[in-house]
Design a protein around this motif. Structure first.
Motif, PDB file in Angstrom:
ATOM      1  N   GLY A   1      -2.051  10.404   2.842  1.00 38.03           N
ATOM      2  CA  GLY A   1      -3.204  11.254   3.163  1.00 38.03           C
ATOM      3  C   GLY A   1      -2.838  12.610   3.742  1.00 38.03           C
ATOM      4  O   GLY A   1      -3.461  13.625   3.409  1.00 38.03           O
TER       5      GLY A   1
ATOM      6  N   ASN B   1      -2.578  18.045   3.420  1.00 35.07           N
ATOM      7  CA  ASN B   1      -2.681  19.150   4.396  1.00 35.07           C
ATOM      8  C   ASN B   1      -2.180  20.477   3.801  1.00 35.07           C
ATOM      9  O   ASN B   1      -1.055  20.561   3.304  1.00 35.07           O
ATOM     10  CB  ASN B   1      -1.873  18.786   5.653  1.00 35.07           C
ATOM     11  CG  ASN B   1      -2.035  19.843   6.730  1.00 35.07           C
ATOM     12  OD1 ASN B   1      -1.232  20.740   6.848  1.00 35.07           O
ATOM     13  ND2 ASN B   1      -3.114  19.737   7.477  1.00 35.07           N
TER      14      ASN B   1
ATOM     15  N   HIS C   1       0.812  -1.220   0.000  1.00 36.32           N
ATOM     16  CA  HIS C   1       0.000   0.000   0.000  1.00 36.32           C
ATOM     17  C   HIS C   1       0.854   1.283   0.000  1.00 36.32           C
ATOM     18  O   HIS C   1       0.528   2.260  -0.696  1.00 36.32           O
ATOM     19  CB  HIS C   1      -0.922  -0.048   1.227  1.00 36.32           C
ATOM     20  CG  HIS C   1      -1.823   1.112   1.382  1.00 36.32           C
ATOM     21  ND1 HIS C   1      -2.991   1.244   0.668  1.00 36.32           N
ATOM     22  CD2 HIS C   1      -1.745   2.208   2.169  1.00 36.32           C
ATOM     23  CE1 HIS C   1      -3.590   2.371   1.023  1.00 36.32           C
ATOM     24  NE2 HIS C   1      -2.854   2.982   1.928  1.00 36.32           N
TER      25      HIS C   1
ATOM     26  N   GLY D   1      -4.995  10.650  -0.665  1.00 37.22           N
ATOM     27  CA  GLY D   1      -5.722   9.661   0.146  1.00 37.22           C
ATOM     28  C   GLY D   1      -5.770   8.316  -0.558  1.00 37.22           C
ATOM     29  O   GLY D   1      -5.242   8.156  -1.672  1.00 37.22           O
ATOM     30  N   ASP D   2      -6.410   7.356   0.092  1.00 37.40           N
ATOM     31  CA  ASP D   2      -6.427   6.001  -0.462  1.00 37.40           C
ATOM     32  C   ASP D   2      -7.224   5.928  -1.763  1.00 37.40           C
ATOM     33  O   ASP D   2      -8.329   6.471  -1.868  1.00 37.40           O
ATOM     34  CB  ASP D   2      -7.034   5.036   0.564  1.00 37.40           C
ATOM     35  CG  ASP D   2      -6.061   4.778   1.703  1.00 37.40           C
ATOM     36  OD1 ASP D   2      -4.875   5.126   1.560  1.00 37.40           O
ATOM     37  OD2 ASP D   2      -6.497   4.220   2.722  1.00 37.40           O
TER      38      ASP D   2
ATOM     39  N   GLY E   1      -7.931  14.574   9.948  1.00 36.19           N
ATOM     40  CA  GLY E   1      -7.002  15.443   9.215  1.00 36.19           C
ATOM     41  C   GLY E   1      -7.684  16.622   8.541  1.00 36.19           C
ATOM     42  O   GLY E   1      -7.354  17.782   8.833  1.00 36.19           O
ATOM     43  N   PRO E   2      -8.669  16.367   7.670  1.00 38.59           N
ATOM     44  CA  PRO E   2      -9.332  17.492   6.999  1.00 38.59           C
ATOM     45  C   PRO E   2     -10.044  18.430   7.982  1.00 38.59           C
ATOM     46  O   PRO E   2     -10.096  19.644   7.763  1.00 38.59           O
ATOM     47  CB  PRO E   2     -10.352  16.817   6.075  1.00 38.59           C
ATOM     48  CG  PRO E   2      -9.890  15.403   5.937  1.00 38.59           C
ATOM     49  CD  PRO E   2      -9.111  15.069   7.160  1.00 38.59           C
TER      50      PRO E   2
ATOM     51  N   ASP F   1      -7.379  20.589   9.604  1.00 39.60           N
ATOM     52  CA  ASP F   1      -6.890  21.493   8.557  1.00 39.60           C
ATOM     53  C   ASP F   1      -7.833  22.703   8.439  1.00 39.60           C
ATOM     54  O   ASP F   1      -7.392  23.866   8.438  1.00 39.60           O
ATOM     55  CB  ASP F   1      -6.844  20.706   7.226  1.00 39.60           C
ATOM     56  CG  ASP F   1      -5.927  21.329   6.183  1.00 39.60           C
ATOM     57  OD1 ASP F   1      -5.556  22.494   6.345  1.00 39.60           O
ATOM     58  OD2 ASP F   1      -5.612  20.638   5.191  1.00 39.60           O
TER      59      ASP F   1
ATOM     60  N   HIS G   1       1.140   4.507  -2.486  1.00 38.31           N
ATOM     61  CA  HIS G   1       1.019   5.948  -2.214  1.00 38.31           C
ATOM     62  C   HIS G   1       2.094   6.738  -2.955  1.00 38.31           C
ATOM     63  O   HIS G   1       1.817   7.786  -3.542  1.00 38.31           O
ATOM     64  CB  HIS G   1       1.130   6.226  -0.705  1.00 38.31           C
ATOM     65  CG  HIS G   1      -0.196   6.179  -0.002  1.00 38.31           C
ATOM     66  ND1 HIS G   1      -1.237   7.013  -0.329  1.00 38.31           N
ATOM     67  CD2 HIS G   1      -0.647   5.399   1.018  1.00 38.31           C
ATOM     68  CE1 HIS G   1      -2.277   6.750   0.455  1.00 38.31           C
ATOM     69  NE2 HIS G   1      -1.954   5.765   1.277  1.00 38.31           N
TER      70      HIS G   1
ATOM     71  N   GLY H   1      -0.776  11.064  10.518  1.00 40.89           N
ATOM     72  CA  GLY H   1      -2.229  11.030  10.340  1.00 40.89           C
ATOM     73  C   GLY H   1      -2.945  10.574  11.605  1.00 40.89           C
ATOM     74  O   GLY H   1      -4.016  11.092  11.959  1.00 40.89           O
TER      75      GLY H   1
ATOM     76  N   SER I   1       0.971   9.172   6.220  1.00 41.90           N
ATOM     77  CA  SER I   1      -0.403   8.653   6.096  1.00 41.90           C
ATOM     78  C   SER I   1      -0.960   8.401   7.487  1.00 41.90           C
ATOM     79  O   SER I   1      -0.390   8.822   8.488  1.00 41.90           O
ATOM     80  CB  SER I   1      -0.378   7.372   5.259  1.00 41.90           C
ATOM     81  OG  SER I   1       0.200   6.328   6.003  1.00 41.90           O
ATOM     82  N   GLY I   2      -2.091   7.683   7.525  1.00 41.64           N
ATOM     83  CA  GLY I   2      -2.710   7.392   8.819  1.00 41.64           C
ATOM     84  C   GLY I   2      -1.901   6.387   9.625  1.00 41.64           C
ATOM     85  O   GLY I   2      -1.906   6.420  10.858  1.00 41.64           O
ATOM     86  N   GLY I   3      -1.208   5.487   8.941  1.00 43.74           N
ATOM     87  CA  GLY I   3      -0.464   4.450   9.653  1.00 43.74           C
ATOM     88  C   GLY I   3       1.043   4.575   9.553  1.00 43.74           C
ATOM     89  O   GLY I   3       1.770   3.874  10.258  1.00 43.74           O
TER      90      GLY I   3
ATOM     91  N   ASP J   1      -5.790  12.483  13.699  1.00 46.03           N
ATOM     92  CA  ASP J   1      -7.085  11.878  14.034  1.00 46.03           C
ATOM     93  C   ASP J   1      -7.339  11.923  15.541  1.00 46.03           C
ATOM     94  O   ASP J   1      -8.457  12.201  15.981  1.00 46.03           O
ATOM     95  CB  ASP J   1      -7.146  10.436  13.511  1.00 46.03           C
ATOM     96  CG  ASP J   1      -7.152  10.387  11.984  1.00 46.03           C
ATOM     97  OD1 ASP J   1      -7.551  11.387  11.359  1.00 46.03           O
ATOM     98  OD2 ASP J   1      -6.760   9.362  11.410  1.00 46.03           O
TER      99      ASP J   1
END
Ligand code: KG4
Ligand code: ZN
Length: 342
Positions: free
Chosen positions: A270, A274, A111, A301-302, A180-181, A184, A115, A163, A136-138, A167
């Motif tokens: 992701g 920003n 994954h 994003g994904d 995130g959004p 932002d 990206h 990320g 990213s988130g992870g 969150d």
């Protein structure tokens, strides 16, 4: 070569058809974000079931939009690691079975490699070697991409990903999901200097960083204010937090640019959507006289287009899935997931 790619590692069910690793013929994303927002975060079992329900519909939509039939596809690719394992398994197993039924190769894709490959879809001139910030988130990593399937991790977070910190901060501030959004947008209305938040330093590892102290500082700030009955300026906390993340990532990236003497700086994941990070990256690239490659927010994003892009290069390297190909919750970007055991 036309690759049908599937992505299901978190809460987006996505399918795309990509030509020769560089051209998007279709890119369908079915997000479950609204469902998970009810719980304040991704609920793994609900995500897996959502993928199960959506994957055929999304794949058919991707073929339709690309004006292809299944027989026009030369290979099927799917994210096989890393991610929420129940979620990854749905797309990986579906992709593998579809490839088998069509008698076409199956290409397992990492994954995070995907990206990075999102950039190939936007910048035809981009070729390795280059330096990448993946946020990213992870994952939060500084990666030297020596070749399309040759990666070297040169720095990264010691604990939370960027990320993840966004969150968690959004949750503490009651800003909603995905964080995130929301942060932002909230930060635009705040003063980043109103609250002082800590910066992390990892001793003897100048390209490494940490976000857990920053996260704890935000939690303590909000809880202390609540206990004293004080009103907190949420927008300014969001702005201070966002500034701290940017000031953690960007100087380390600057150091990595100098150490690697790279001319090409790529950003992916992701968090690369920003607004404040994007501005800081543009400034950094101008200061360091290097070219910045930054996908449009929709490709940060994904999505499955990025999986189809990377799959083309995995195919060229001979990285094909075998009949027993498995999926994995974790895998380093440096690993060849076709040869991973278990
Ligand atoms: O790459 P991604 O879509 O999924 C993973 O592979 O993890 O990244 C998702 C992460 C989430 O933590 C989300 O809050 C964050 O990216 N994100 C942002 C923004 N948009 C998404 N973080 C900061 N600012 C944004 N505008
Ligand atoms: Zn992702």
């Amino acid at each position: 070569m036309r690759i049908l790619a599937i992505e299901s590692s978190c809460d987006e069910t996505a399918a795309a058809v990509i030509k020769d690793g560089r051209q998007i013929l279709s890119n369908i994303i079915d997000s479950q974000a609204e469902t998970h927002a009810l719980y304040g975060g991704v609920v793994p079992e609900i995500a897996s079931r959502g993928h199960m329900q959506a994957v055929v519909r999304v794949t058919e939509a991707a073929l339709r939009e690309a004006e292809c039939t299944r027989n026009d596809i030369d290979a099927v690719a799917a994210t096989c690691a890393p991610g929420l394992i129940g979620a990854v398994l749905v797309g990986a197993n579906f992709g593998k079975a579809l490839a088998l039924s069509l008698n076409k190769p199956f290409i397992p894709v990492h994954h995070i490699r995907g990206h990075i490959a999102a950039n190939y879809l936007i910048y035809p001139e981009l070729e390795p070697p280059f330096l990448t910030l993946v946020a990213s988130g992870g994952h939060s990593l500084l990666v030297m991409v020596h070749g399309y399937t040759d990666f070297e991790i040169i720095g990264g977070t010691r604990d939370d990903a960027a990320g993840e910190a966004f969150d968690k901060t959004a949750r503490v501030l009651g800003a909603g999901y995905p964080g995130g959004p929301k942060i932002d947008a909230l930060a635009q209305k705040g003063d980043p200097k109103k609250y002082r938040l800590p910066q992390s330093h990892v001793k003897d590892a100048p390209l490494d960083f940490s976000f857990s102290g920053l996260k704890t500082a935000v939690i303590n700030l909000v809880h202390n204010a609540e206990q004293k009955g004080e009103e907190i300026d949420r927008a300014s906390v969001a702005a201070a937090f966002q500034a701290a993340v940017v000031e953690t990532l960007v100087p380390r990236l600057g150091l990595a640019v100098r150490q690697t003497a790279t001319d090409n700086l790529v950003c992916a994941g992701g968090v690369a959507a920003n607004s404040s990070l994007r501005t800081a990256l543009e400034r950094l690239a101008a200061e360091q006289h290097c070219k910045l490659f930054l996908p449009p927010p929709a490709l940060c994003g994904d999505n499955a287009a990025m999986i189809g892009a990377q799959a083309f290069y995995e195919f060229q390297a001979g990285h094909l899935g075998h009949s027993g190909q498995n999926a994995y919750a974790t895998a380093e970007i440096t690993e060849n997931i076709c040869q991973k055991n278990g």
